[in-house]
Write an enzyme that holds these catalytic residues in place. Structure first.
Site, PDB file in Angstrom:
ATOM      1  N   GLY A 129     -64.472 -22.160  57.776  1.00 16.54           N
ATOM      2  CA  GLY A 129     -63.395 -21.831  58.837  1.00 16.54           C
ATOM      3  C   GLY A 129     -62.630 -22.951  59.127  1.00 16.54           C
ATOM      4  O   GLY A 129     -62.743 -23.522  60.292  1.00 16.54           O
ATOM      5  N   SER A 131     -58.798 -23.388  58.067  1.00 20.41           N
ATOM      6  CA  SER A 131     -57.255 -23.109  58.190  1.00 20.41           C
ATOM      7  C   SER A 131     -57.116 -22.049  59.261  1.00 20.41           C
ATOM      8  O   SER A 131     -57.901 -21.214  59.658  1.00 20.41           O
ATOM      9  CB  SER A 131     -56.719 -22.236  56.870  1.00 20.41           C
ATOM     10  OG  SER A 131     -57.142 -23.057  55.721  1.00 20.41           O
ATOM     11  N   SER A 163     -62.566 -17.195  53.083  1.00 17.88           N
ATOM     12  CA  SER A 163     -63.101 -16.619  52.078  1.00 17.88           C
ATOM     13  C   SER A 163     -64.437 -16.544  52.232  1.00 17.88           C
ATOM     14  O   SER A 163     -65.027 -16.967  53.029  1.00 17.88           O
ATOM     15  CB  SER A 163     -62.637 -17.420  50.893  1.00 17.88           C
ATOM     16  OG  SER A 163     -61.802 -17.968  50.337  1.00 17.88           O
ATOM     17  N   GLU A 246     -65.142 -31.476  47.603  1.00 17.15           N
ATOM     18  CA  GLU A 246     -64.687 -30.192  47.334  1.00 17.15           C
ATOM     19  C   GLU A 246     -63.926 -30.089  45.996  1.00 17.15           C
ATOM     20  O   GLU A 246     -63.630 -29.241  45.106  1.00 17.15           O
ATOM     21  CB  GLU A 246     -64.030 -29.325  48.514  1.00 17.15           C
ATOM     22  CG  GLU A 246     -63.737 -27.794  48.109  1.00 17.15           C
ATOM     23  CD  GLU A 246     -63.123 -27.240  49.430  1.00 17.15           C
ATOM     24  OE1 GLU A 246     -62.398 -27.950  50.207  1.00 17.15           O
ATOM     25  OE2 GLU A 246     -62.842 -26.023  49.664  1.00 17.15           O
ATOM     26  N   GLU A 360     -48.677 -30.393  46.731  1.00 25.00           N
ATOM     27  CA  GLU A 360     -47.783 -31.317  47.470  1.00 25.00           C
ATOM     28  C   GLU A 360     -48.381 -32.392  48.356  1.00 25.00           C
ATOM     29  O   GLU A 360     -48.110 -33.446  48.467  1.00 25.00           O
ATOM     30  CB  GLU A 360     -46.750 -30.536  48.463  1.00 25.00           C
ATOM     31  CG  GLU A 360     -45.656 -29.695  47.544  1.00 25.00           C
ATOM     32  CD  GLU A 360     -46.296 -28.296  46.959  1.00 25.00           C
ATOM     33  OE1 GLU A 360     -47.395 -27.935  47.408  1.00 25.00           O
ATOM     34  OE2 GLU A 360     -45.538 -27.858  46.278  1.00 25.00           O
TER      35      GLU A 360
HETATM   36  C1  LIG Z   1     -57.556 -18.425  47.121  1.00 24.94           C
HETATM   37  C2  LIG Z   1     -57.836 -18.997  48.678  1.00 24.94           C
HETATM   38  C3  LIG Z   1     -58.878 -19.315  49.315  1.00 24.94           C
HETATM   39  C4  LIG Z   1     -58.933 -19.967  50.346  1.00 24.94           C
HETATM   40  N1  LIG Z   1     -60.187 -20.083  51.284  1.00 24.94           N
HETATM   41  C5  LIG Z   1     -60.076 -20.605  52.382  1.00 24.94           C
HETATM   42  C6  LIG Z   1     -61.155 -20.545  53.188  1.00 24.94           C
HETATM   43  O1  LIG Z   1     -62.372 -20.186  52.724  1.00 24.94           O
HETATM   44  N2  LIG Z   1     -61.354 -21.279  54.414  1.00 24.94           N
HETATM   45  C7  LIG Z   1     -60.149 -21.879  54.857  1.00 24.94           C
HETATM   46  O2  LIG Z   1     -60.195 -22.328  55.836  1.00 24.94           O
HETATM   47  N3  LIG Z   1     -59.009 -21.785  54.476  1.00 24.94           N
HETATM   48  C8  LIG Z   1     -58.816 -21.181  52.973  1.00 24.94           C
HETATM   49  N4  LIG Z   1     -57.739 -21.119  52.381  1.00 24.94           N
HETATM   50  C9  LIG Z   1     -56.404 -21.628  53.086  1.00 24.94           C
HETATM   51  C10 LIG Z   1     -55.862 -23.032  52.332  1.00 24.94           C
HETATM   52  O3  LIG Z   1     -56.896 -23.958  52.596  1.00 24.94           O
HETATM   53  C11 LIG Z   1     -54.382 -22.961  52.678  1.00 24.94           C
HETATM   54  O4  LIG Z   1     -53.763 -21.976  52.463  1.00 24.94           O
HETATM   55  C12 LIG Z   1     -53.803 -24.506  52.257  1.00 24.94           C
HETATM   56  O5  LIG Z   1     -54.460 -25.414  52.958  1.00 24.94           O
HETATM   57  C13 LIG Z   1     -52.379 -24.522  52.716  1.00 24.94           C
HETATM   58  O6  LIG Z   1     -51.925 -24.058  54.004  1.00 24.94           O
HETATM   59  P1  LIG Z   1     -50.887 -22.723  54.365  1.00 24.94           P
HETATM   60  O7  LIG Z   1     -51.131 -21.639  53.671  1.00 24.94           O
HETATM   61  O8  LIG Z   1     -51.034 -22.717  55.872  1.00 24.94           O
HETATM   62  O9  LIG Z   1     -49.599 -23.483  53.925  1.00 24.94           O
HETATM   63  P2  LIG Z   1     -48.582 -24.306  54.535  1.00 24.94           P
HETATM   64  O10 LIG Z   1     -49.297 -25.367  55.037  1.00 24.94           O
HETATM   65  O11 LIG Z   1     -47.645 -23.822  55.531  1.00 24.94           O
HETATM   66  O12 LIG Z   1     -47.987 -24.864  53.072  1.00 24.94           O
HETATM   67  C14 LIG Z   1     -46.736 -23.967  52.766  1.00 24.94           C
HETATM   68  C15 LIG Z   1     -45.931 -24.866  51.668  1.00 24.94           C
HETATM   69  O13 LIG Z   1     -45.471 -25.772  52.383  1.00 24.94           O
HETATM   70  C16 LIG Z   1     -45.989 -27.271  51.554  1.00 24.94           C
HETATM   71  N5  LIG Z   1     -45.993 -28.258  52.373  1.00 24.94           N
HETATM   72  C17 LIG Z   1     -46.811 -28.376  53.705  1.00 24.94           C
HETATM   73  N6  LIG Z   1     -46.752 -29.570  54.252  1.00 24.94           N
HETATM   74  C18 LIG Z   1     -46.155 -30.449  53.581  1.00 24.94           C
HETATM   75  C19 LIG Z   1     -45.907 -31.586  53.304  1.00 24.94           C
HETATM   76  N7  LIG Z   1     -46.371 -32.305  54.435  1.00 24.94           N
HETATM   77  N8  LIG Z   1     -45.257 -32.346  52.405  1.00 24.94           N
HETATM   78  C20 LIG Z   1     -45.025 -31.384  51.292  1.00 24.94           C
HETATM   79  N9  LIG Z   1     -44.920 -30.093  51.314  1.00 24.94           N
HETATM   80  C21 LIG Z   1     -45.732 -29.543  52.395  1.00 24.94           C
HETATM   81  C22 LIG Z   1     -47.309 -26.925  50.852  1.00 24.94           C
HETATM   82  O14 LIG Z   1     -47.551 -27.395  49.867  1.00 24.94           O
HETATM   83  C23 LIG Z   1     -47.083 -25.418  50.379  1.00 24.94           C
HETATM   84  O15 LIG Z   1     -46.444 -25.120  49.327  1.00 24.94           O
HETATM   85  C24 LIG Z   1     -57.630 -20.454  51.004  1.00 24.94           C
HETATM   86  C25 LIG Z   1     -56.557 -20.362  50.294  1.00 24.94           C
HETATM   87  C26 LIG Z   1     -56.384 -19.693  49.145  1.00 24.94           C
HETATM   88  C27 LIG Z   1     -54.991 -19.647  48.402  1.00 24.94           C
END
Ligand SMILES: Cc1cc2nc3c(=O)[nH]c(=O)nc-3n(C[C@H](O)[C@H](O)[C@H](O)COP(=O)(O)OP(=O)(O)OC[C@H]3O[C@@H](n4cnc5c(N)ncnc54)[C@H](O)[C@@H]3O)c2cc1C
Length: 382
Positions: A129, A131, A163, A246, A360
């Site tokens: 937990g 994100s 997940s 990880e 990124e």
């Molecule tokens: C298959 C899968 C399984 C997952 N499982 C888990 C889980 O079990 N537990 C959990 O906690 N999370 C999980 N996640 C979530 C994952 O950790 C987040 O999706 C990830 O950290 C990105 O955060 P966000 O989705 O909020 O995207 P955002 O942070 O909003 O990013 C959106 C876009 O903006 C870009 N961006 C953001 N900040 C910057 C920056 N400073 N510079 C350049 N580009 C930037 C990113 O690269 C991305 O392309 C999972 C995600 C996936 C896809």
């Protein structure tokens, strides 16, 4: 420099292959179509077999039920367990690769005594937990709040994209314990039973599978202080430690390679091997897989020499993601719209650049840590 495997390593890989064939069956097709209870039972049974044969926590120290195996053994295991049909350990790979090591490093004696034998026997499963709706890449801005009340923390807030909740008994949860410290300094880790009152899990319908993700919501959830991992407001060190493991815990290049082999067979069967665009894309994918393999091996070698985690893990991770993405492009060329369905699994490849820290962000970290460029103004996952 000697690039060959030792005779011991070759014998180990052969024995491991025999074990996997016996434990899973020669024609294992993954856990597709099983409901969560059946999936949990099947992955659990496989993990217990791995534990009986000493494979599950082979890299852990002997005092915690491990086998003190060197990092190269972990690399071979990651390669061999990589299958086009999924991860036979289910989410257990997280426990073994980083949750267990984080508990070894930061856990109280009681936490070590409770969790480590259960993980190394294959009897317990966690979900992660981290994100939140407004804290993904910028994880340090997380807002799920925990307030101390006697011997408990009272937790309110929510997580997203979590997940494995359907099969997990525990949640590795990041909370904010100091609201005045806006970023990483006010964060704490709690180990929370999934059946704790006040924890409600909503399913999130998603592109990669109907029950792949969830949205855990916490309403006045009470968690004993004894379930805190590491010091109050000291959770960021735990997270950094865990994420360093990880990043290369899974041999992404091997999953990509398995898919690529299937695509090459498919291209042959469809008579597409005269098409220069198909050949060029298959070659580019092979190059990306091999580049990722060498960069992963570099990290394994650094570990084998006792080096602490470096930006090399970020570089390997980016290369693994690129391998997935180029293989997905090859799938698109060869299978057309069918590449997103069936056993192609290329839907999952599309998520590789997001999960465990977006590409990124990995690139930002390489720029700042490896090339000594100034830190970006916006926060990042680590
Ligand atoms: C298959 C899968 C399984 C997952 N499982 C888990 C889980 O079990 N537990 C959990 O906690 N999370 C999980 N996640 C979530 C994952 O950790 C987040 O999706 C990830 O950290 C990105 O955060 P966000 O989705 O909020 O995207 P955002 O942070 O909003 O990013 C959106 C876009 O903006 C870009 N961006 C953001 N900040 C910057 C920056 N400073 N510079 C350049 N580009 C930037 C990113 O690269 C991305 O392309 C999972 C995600 C996936 C896809």
């Amino acid at each position: 420099m000697d690039f060959d495997w030792t005779e011991d390593d070759i014998a180990y890989r052969a024995a491991l292959r025999r074990f996997l064939r016996d434990a899973l069956g020669a024609d294992w097709q993954g856990y597709k179509g099983l409901n969560p209870a059946a999936y949990k039972a099947a992955a659990g049974e496989f993990c217990r077999k791995m534990a009986e044969h000493g494979y599950l926590t082979q890299s852990w120290p002997k005092e915690y039920g491990g086998g003190d195996a060197p990092p190269w053994r972990a690399a071979i295991l990651s390669e061999e367990i990589g299958s086009p049909h999924g991860e036979p350990r289910g989410s257990q790979y997280m426990n073994v690769n980083w949750i267990g090591p984080a508990i070894m490093q930061f856990g109280s004696p009681d936490q070590k005594a409770f969790f480590l034998p259960r993980i190394s026997a294959g009897d317990i499963t966690f979900s992660q937990g981290f994100s939140e709706p407004d804290a993904g890449s910028d994880l340090a801005s997380l807002r799920t709040r925990a307030v101390r009340d006697g011997n408990d923390y009272v937790v309110n807030g929510e997580k997203i994209w979590t997940s494995h909740t359907a099969i997990a008994e525990w949640l590795f949860l990041l909370v904010r314990t100091d609201p005045d410290e806006k970023r990483s300094k006010g964060i704490t880790v709690l180990l929370v039973p999934m059946d704790t009152p006040g924890l409600k899990v909503n399913q999130v319908l998603g592109f990669v599978g109907e029950s792949a993700f969830s949205n855990p919501v916490f309403t006045d959830m009470r968690v004993p202080v004894a379930n805190r991992l590491g010091p109050e407001n000291g959770g960021w060190a735990v997270v950094r430690y865990a994420l360093a493991f990880e990043r290369i815990g899974v041999a992404h290049y091997r999953h990509a390679e398995n898919q690529l082999n299937g695509l090459a067979r498919e291209a042959n069967a469809r008579g597409l091997t005269d098409d220069p665009a198909v050949l060029a894309k298959l070659g580019e994918a092979w190059e990306a897989v091999e580049a990722a393999r060498l960069l992963y091996f570099r990290v394994v070698d650094l570990r084998a020499q006792g080096s602490p985690p470096t930006a090399d893990s970020n570089i390997a991770r980016v290369a693994g993601t690129r391998a997935y993405q180029v293989v997905a492009e090859a799938a698109d060329l060869i299978l057309g719209e069918y590449s997103l369905g069936g056993s192609g699994r290329s839907r999952f490849n599309l998520t590789a650049g997001i999960t465990s820290g977006a590409t990124e962000i990995q690139l930002d970290q390489i720029a700042t840590r490896h090339l000594n460029l100034p830190r970006p103004a916006v926060g990042a996952r680590d």
